[in-house]
Design a protein around this motif. Structure first.
Motif, PDB file in Angstrom:
ATOM      1  N   ALA A   1      -4.013  -5.490  -2.396  1.00  0.00           N
ATOM      2  CA  ALA A   1      -3.248  -4.810  -2.273  1.00  0.00           C
ATOM      3  C   ALA A   1      -3.186  -6.056  -0.825  1.00  0.00           C
ATOM      4  O   ALA A   1      -2.200  -7.447  -1.044  1.00  0.00           O
ATOM      5  CB  ALA A   1      -1.847  -4.161  -1.782  1.00  0.00           C
TER       6      ALA A   1
ATOM      7  N   ALA B   1       5.552   0.208  -6.235  1.00  0.00           N
ATOM      8  CA  ALA B   1       4.350   1.120  -7.270  1.00  0.00           C
ATOM      9  C   ALA B   1       3.145   1.226  -5.594  1.00  0.00           C
ATOM     10  O   ALA B   1       2.830   0.077  -4.923  1.00  0.00           O
ATOM     11  CB  ALA B   1       3.683   0.691  -8.096  1.00  0.00           C
ATOM     12  N   GLU B   2       2.502   2.329  -5.104  1.00  0.00           N
ATOM     13  CA  GLU B   2       1.590   1.912  -4.123  1.00  0.00           C
ATOM     14  C   GLU B   2       0.429   1.355  -4.911  1.00  0.00           C
ATOM     15  O   GLU B   2      -0.037   1.754  -6.439  1.00  0.00           O
ATOM     16  CB  GLU B   2       0.402   4.037  -4.317  1.00  0.00           C
ATOM     17  CG  GLU B   2       2.723   4.644  -2.692  1.00  0.00           C
ATOM     18  CD  GLU B   2       2.016   5.764  -2.948  1.00  0.00           C
ATOM     19  OE1 GLU B   2       0.626   6.518  -2.891  1.00  0.00           O
ATOM     20  OE2 GLU B   2       2.962   6.672  -2.113  1.00  0.00           O
TER      21      GLU B   2
ATOM     22  N   VAL C   1       0.555  -1.510  -0.059  1.00  0.00           N
ATOM     23  CA  VAL C   1      -0.017   0.229   0.107  1.00  0.00           C
ATOM     24  C   VAL C   1       1.026   1.417   0.019  1.00  0.00           C
ATOM     25  O   VAL C   1       0.736   2.267  -0.833  1.00  0.00           O
ATOM     26  CB  VAL C   1      -1.175  -0.286   1.564  1.00  0.00           C
ATOM     27  CG1 VAL C   1      -1.854   1.715   1.412  1.00  0.00           C
ATOM     28  CG2 VAL C   1      -2.086  -0.999   1.025  1.00  0.00           C
ATOM     29  N   ASP C   2       1.732   1.107   1.105  1.00  0.00           N
ATOM     30  CA  ASP C   2       2.602   3.008   1.311  1.00  0.00           C
ATOM     31  C   ASP C   2       3.995   2.664  -0.229  1.00  0.00           C
ATOM     32  O   ASP C   2       4.374   3.849   0.138  1.00  0.00           O
ATOM     33  CB  ASP C   2       3.310   2.965   2.361  1.00  0.00           C
ATOM     34  CG  ASP C   2       4.225   1.614   2.393  1.00  0.00           C
ATOM     35  OD1 ASP C   2       5.121   0.888   1.912  1.00  0.00           O
ATOM     36  OD2 ASP C   2       4.635   1.495   3.617  1.00  0.00           O
ATOM     37  N   GLY C   3       3.734   1.684  -1.495  1.00  0.00           N
ATOM     38  CA  GLY C   3       4.934   2.131  -2.001  1.00  0.00           C
ATOM     39  C   GLY C   3       6.345   1.034  -1.976  1.00  0.00           C
ATOM     40  O   GLY C   3       7.440   1.352  -3.168  1.00  0.00           O
ATOM     41  N   SER C   4       6.501   0.872  -0.490  1.00  0.00           N
ATOM     42  CA  SER C   4       8.127  -0.210  -0.215  1.00  0.00           C
ATOM     43  C   SER C   4       8.168  -0.621  -1.582  1.00  0.00           C
ATOM     44  O   SER C   4       9.233  -0.792  -2.206  1.00  0.00           O
ATOM     45  CB  SER C   4       7.739  -0.749   0.792  1.00  0.00           C
ATOM     46  OG  SER C   4       7.321   0.364   1.734  1.00  0.00           O
TER      47      SER C   4
END
Length: 218
Positions: A161, A154-155, A148-151
Motif C-alpha cells: 500500500a 480492498a485491504e 490499508v484499511d480498505g476504504s
C-alpha cells in the motif's frame, strides 16, 4: 489588587505566548494572501504591507526569512489537508471517492496556483526538503491509510500500500503541476477524469480487477 496581579506568573506567560502565536498566525495568513496576489517572487516588503506592519515589525515574530518561509509552507500544507478533509472520511463507491479526491486536489491547486509555485521553491523546516515534497508525503500517508484499511475497495498489505500510495500521489502531483503551467488545452475536469482513470488502472493492476469489481459494486 487587579486580576493580573493575582494571576500567577506562569499563567501570564502562557497567555502572552498564546497572543504571540495568534499574531504570528495572522502574519502568516497575510503572507499567503500576498503570495496569491503577487506570485512566488513576492518580496518581504509586499508581505509586510499586506500584513499592515513594517519589515522590522514582521521579523519581530520570525527568526529570519527561513523561519517565515517555513511557517508559510507549514500553513499551506495545513490548509491543503483541511481542504481535502472530506476525502479522509470516505463514503460511497471507491472509484467515485478517488474521483472526488482528485477533483478536490485540482480545485485547490487551481485556486492557489501562486502559493503552490511558491512552495515548489521553498524549503520546509530544518530538513531542507521542499514544501511540495512535504505536501506529497502528507497526502500519500493519508492515501496509504485508506488503501490499508480498505476504504478504496480492498485491504492492501502495508508493504504494498505505501509504495502504491506514494507512486500515485507522485504521478498526480507531477501531472497536475505540469498542467498548471502548460495545460495544452486541457480543462480541470478533463485532467481529473484522465488522472482518475489512470490511478484506478494502477490500483486495479495491483489489487486485482476481480476484488475491486466486487468492492465497487457495493
Amino acid at each position: 489588587m487587579s486580576e493580573s496581579e493575582h494571576e500567577p506568573v506562569d499563567g501570564r506567560a502562557a497567555r502572552w505566548a498564546g497572543h504571540r502565536e495568534a499574531r504570528r498566525l495572522e502574519l502568516v495568513d497575510a503572507a499567503v494572501a500576498a503570495i496569491g496576489e503577487h506570485g512566488p517572487e513576492v518580496t518581504t516588503e509586499q508581505i509586510a504591507a499586506r500584513a499592515g506592519v513594517s519589515r522590522p515589525g514582521l521579523y519581530r515574530h520570525f527568526d529570519g526569512r527561513d523561519d517565515l518561509q517555513s511557517a508559510i509552507a507549514a500553513r499551506s500544507v495545513e490548509r491543503l489537508v483541511h481542504e481535502l478533509e472530506p476525502v479522509w472520511r470516505p463514503s460511497g463507491r471507491p472509484f467515485e471517492m478517488l474521483a472526488k479526491a482528485l477533483r478536490a486536489h485540482l480545485g485547490w491547486l487551481e485556486a492557489n496556483a501562486n502559493v503552490y509555485r511558491y512552495l515548489k521553491r521553498t524549503s520546509f523546516g530544518t530538513g531542507g526538503e521542499s514544501a511540495t515534497t512535504n505536501v506529497r508525503a502528507t497526502v500519500a500517508g493519508h492515501v496509504a491509510g485508506m488503501l490499508v484499511d480498505g476504504s478504496l475497495g480492498a485491504e492492501i498489505p502495508p508493504p504494498v500500500a505505501h509504495p502504491l500510495a506514494f507512486g500515485l500521489v507522485g504521478m498526480v502531483d507531477s501531472a497536475s503541476a505540469h498542467w498548471l503551467d502548460e495545460p495544452h488545452g486541457a480543462s480541470r475536469d478533463q485532467l481529473a477524469t484522465q488522472l482518475t482513470e489512470s490511478c484506478w488502472a494502477v490500483i486495479r493492476a495491483t489489487v486485482g480487477a476481480d476484488r475491486l469489481a466486487v468492492a465497487d459494486d457495493v
